[in-house]
Enzyme design. Structure first.
Site, PDB file in Angstrom:
ATOM      1  N   HIS A 461      14.368  32.160  11.859  1.00 35.85           N
ATOM      2  CA  HIS A 461      14.359  31.440  13.137  1.00 35.85           C
ATOM      3  C   HIS A 461      14.767  32.369  14.282  1.00 35.85           C
ATOM      4  CE1 HIS A 461      15.024  27.790  15.708  1.00 35.85           C
ATOM      5  NE2 HIS A 461      15.833  28.631  16.330  1.00 35.85           N
ATOM      6  N   GLU A 462      15.913  33.003  14.127  1.00 37.85           N
ATOM      7  CA  GLU A 462      16.401  33.874  15.204  1.00 37.85           C
ATOM      8  C   GLU A 462      15.480  35.072  15.390  1.00 37.85           C
ATOM      9  OE1 GLU A 462      18.435  32.661  17.165  1.00 37.85           O
ATOM     10  OE2 GLU A 462      19.164  31.037  15.874  1.00 37.85           O
TER      11      GLU A 462
END
Ligand SMILES: [Zn+2]
Length: 671
Positions: A461-462
């Protein structure tokens, strides 16, 4: 003596010289940088020439570079490696910064130049990106109240001040209620709880100076307690206390605070000429109107509710088999759902973890970016703010793209959660600057470090946010990378999570820490299936909160928010055994500040898009389809805020997103 933060950074790729900076450098650097920024703004407003794009908008874009340097270094260490000095600095800086930026947005001479340019925009012969930056800058000032005169302007100032106070009060009341409550557990009460919950309960007891274990209202303790405790009476007591946060009467009660916040927001929106606060808030979002938000939420609500009702029937039967008659209650749901999860797809974390090595998951994220976008990552030896930080130079076909920094391990000096920020954003004006991007996570340290599946998803995600910054290709910094609408910014990050779920990625990179064997297919399938568990419940508790948030802001502010909440829940037929994810008196997303007010929907909005966007690759039958990858980079990852999000999405997908892929992804399509 020169301040190392403000001098030229003669480091590899001009990364901040962390080893030369001391905490004593921040305060003087900030003062100098604020003064420099004020001078730059004054130079713009005092320019005797009539406003031009160059002497006003470009001058604004170029201004504040010293301030950017100070803030990027300071907020990096304040978030990821704090100490009491840095915390004190942060408390001192935040009112200074608020005052600085509100002084700029209230600058009448500056606004007069922007308004003049805006009125003449069609005659200025601007490129599309320039027109966009002019529109966004002008709109930002108007929305902050720069066009208001006299009494209206004074009132706006008073409202903003009062809202800031109320937001802080709301948060502090909530924290006080959360700190206050505890429930002592006898040794017998621990029966049936897994070791990690017992340990957490004992630690909590020690921290509060109690003789034995306790349950508190911290999410990381109360949720597993509700999940695992066979004691229905204790679950009920705990759940009721959790649901009552912010609504316990007395000093810390948030209900009147919420009502006052809503009334002031409505007044603020009306002063600016909007029908209501939701109309004001959604103007800058992809959704644009309250009707569009409601339409999306209701399309998801119906199938989610149907699924939740079917699940409730099943869980009720399990409860009755335990000899308990009557209705399934909110304090029963998690407990029976956990039993069901164990029965249906028992997944032993302890067996899974050895397959999820941090280093191999980083490799997996890099490898996907290589296959999709041709990016290459080479370790970079450079002094950063903590020995746990690692850096890579990112290149493509031998050309420098940027620097990626990963700071993955939890430590006491780091705030919780995970985030991505640009220590420097991509831009080509006033000169070319390559991005320096950091991902900060809170994974448990180990040798080698092993992740949970959730951790691995967070890593992807990051990294998706990081790609949005690294692949940015715009001229002006104010629209670079992740500088996009709130309901669009999670698209690249949530989308990237899908590549972790590609079976060949797990097969290649999820290898056993000791044997090196790939994760068995059966385990992989279990992992992927478990991700969808109890989605009816999760979707219902979330959508109910989002609909209440919207109802609060779309129309006249309710004098009694609790009555309004009850009315909305009755209107949608909220299932009896599910509570809102966040009820009004503790809905910090909506009341602690402005960030997610009439914007709580945006998580789901982004999820609709990420599911629909990934479906483009599924339709091509290739998760790495080159044509789609090229379009994703061209229209979304490189475009920043250079166009309206719906135009970008439509250019990528050929149409706007529909909810079908999301419902399918959440396992709600058939319901
Ligand atoms: Zn995110």
């Amino acid at each position: 003596m020169s301040n190392p933060i403000l001098s030229d950074w003669n480091t590899p790729f001009q990364i901040a010289p962390f080893d030369a900076i001391t905490d004593g450098d921040f305060a003087p650097a900030l003062e100098l940088a604020l003064a420099a920024h004020r001078d730059e703004i004054a130079a713009i407003t005092e320019d005797p020439e009539a406003a031009t794009f160059a002497n006003t908008i470009e001058a604004l874009e170029a201004a504040g570079s010293a301030l950017d340097k100070v803030l990027s270094v300071f907020f990096t260490v304040a978030g990821a490696d704090s100490n009491p000095d840095r915390e004190a600095l942060q408390r001192a800086f935040s009112p200074k910064l608020a005052a600085h930026f509100s002084e700029i947005s209230a600058n009448k001479a500056l606004f007069a130049r922007l308004a003049d340019l805006w009125a003449r925009r069609h005659k200025l012969d601007l490129k599309p990106e320039q027109e966009r930056v002019l529109m966004l800058t002008h709109r930002g000032f108007v929305r902050a109240g720069a066009a208001l005169e006299g009494e209206a302007s004074e009132r706006m100032k008073a409202i903003k001040g009062r809202l800031a106070t109320l937001g802080t009060q709301f948060t502090q009341n909530l924290l006080a209620d959360e700190r206050e409550w505890m429930m002592a557990l006898s040794e017998g009460d621990l029966e049936g709880l897994p070791d990690f919950v017992i340990r957490a309960a004992r630690t909590a007891g020690e921290e509060k100076g109690q003789k034995g274990p306790i349950v508190t209202l911290s999410r990381s303790l109360i949720v597993p307690f509700l999940q695992f405790s066979p004691r229905r009476d204790l679950r009920e007591k705990a759940w009721r206390a959790w649901a009552a946060r912010g609504a316990n009467g007395g000093e810390t009660d948030n209900r009147d605070t919420a009502a006052e916040i809503l009334a002031l927001r409505e007044e603020r929106a009306k002063l600016l000429g909007y029908d209501n606060f939701a109309a004001y808030k959604l103007e800058t979002e992809m959704a644009k109107t309250p009707a569009a938000v409601r339409d999306l939420l209701m399309q998801v609500w119906q199938p989610a509710k149907a699924q939740a009702e079917a699940d409730a029937t099943l869980l009720t039967a399990m409860m009755q088999a335990d000899g308990i008659n009557g209705d399934l209650e909110p304090w029963d749901w998690r407990y029976y759902a956990e039993k069901r999860r164990k029965a249906e797809h028992d997944l032993d974390e302890a067996e899974l973890k050895p397959y999820l090595q941090l280093d191999r998951m980083i490799e997996a994220a890099f490898a996907c970016a290589n296959r999709l976008f041709g990016l290459e990552f080479a370790p970079l030896d450079v002094a950063l703010y903590h020995p746990d930080c690692r850096a890579w130079e990112v290149t493509r076909k031998g050309e420098h793209v940027g620097v990626f920094i990963g700071d993955y391990f939890a430590r006491g000096s780091k705030r919780s959660g995970a985030w991505c920020s640009a220590m420097r954003s991509q831009a080509k004006f006033p000169h070319v600057q390559a991005p320096v991007v950091i991902n900060v996570c809170n994974f448990a340290k180990g040798d080698p470090a092993l992740l949970s599946y959730d951790d691995a998803r967070t890593l992807f995600h990051e990294f998706g946010h990081a790609l949005h910054q690294l692949l940015s290709d715009v001229t002006y910094e104010s629209i670079s990378g992740t500088s996009v609408a709130r309901d669009f910014v999670e698209l690249p990050s949530q989308l990237y999570e899908h590549w972790l779920e590609v079976p060949e990625v797990l097969s290649e990179f999820a290898t056993h820490v000791e044997t090196g064997a790939p994760m068995p297919d059966a385990m992989r399938d279990k992992v992927l299936k478990a991700a969808n568990f109890d989605m009816g419940f999760q979707t219902v508790e979330y959508v109910a909160s989002a609909l209440v948030d919207l109802a609060f802001h779309d129309g006249a502010a309710p004098a009694d928010p609790m009555a309004k909440q009850a009315e909305v829940l009755a209107g949608i037929g909220m299932p009896h055994a599910i509570g809102m994810r966040h009820a009004t008196p503790h809905f910090a997303h909506v009341f602690a500040g402005d960030g997610y007010s009439s914007g709580y929907y945006s998580y789901m909005w982004s999820e609709v898009m990420d599911a629909d966007a990934f479906a483009a690759f599924e339709e091509a039958d290739d998760a790495f389809d080159p044509t789609r990858a090229e379009a994703l980079e061209r229209f979304i990852l490189s475009a920043g805020g250079s166009q309206e999000p719906e135009a970008l999405y439509t250019a990528f997908r050929g149409r706007l997103p529909g909810v079908e892929a999301l419902l399918k992804g959440r396992g709600l399509a058939a319901a």
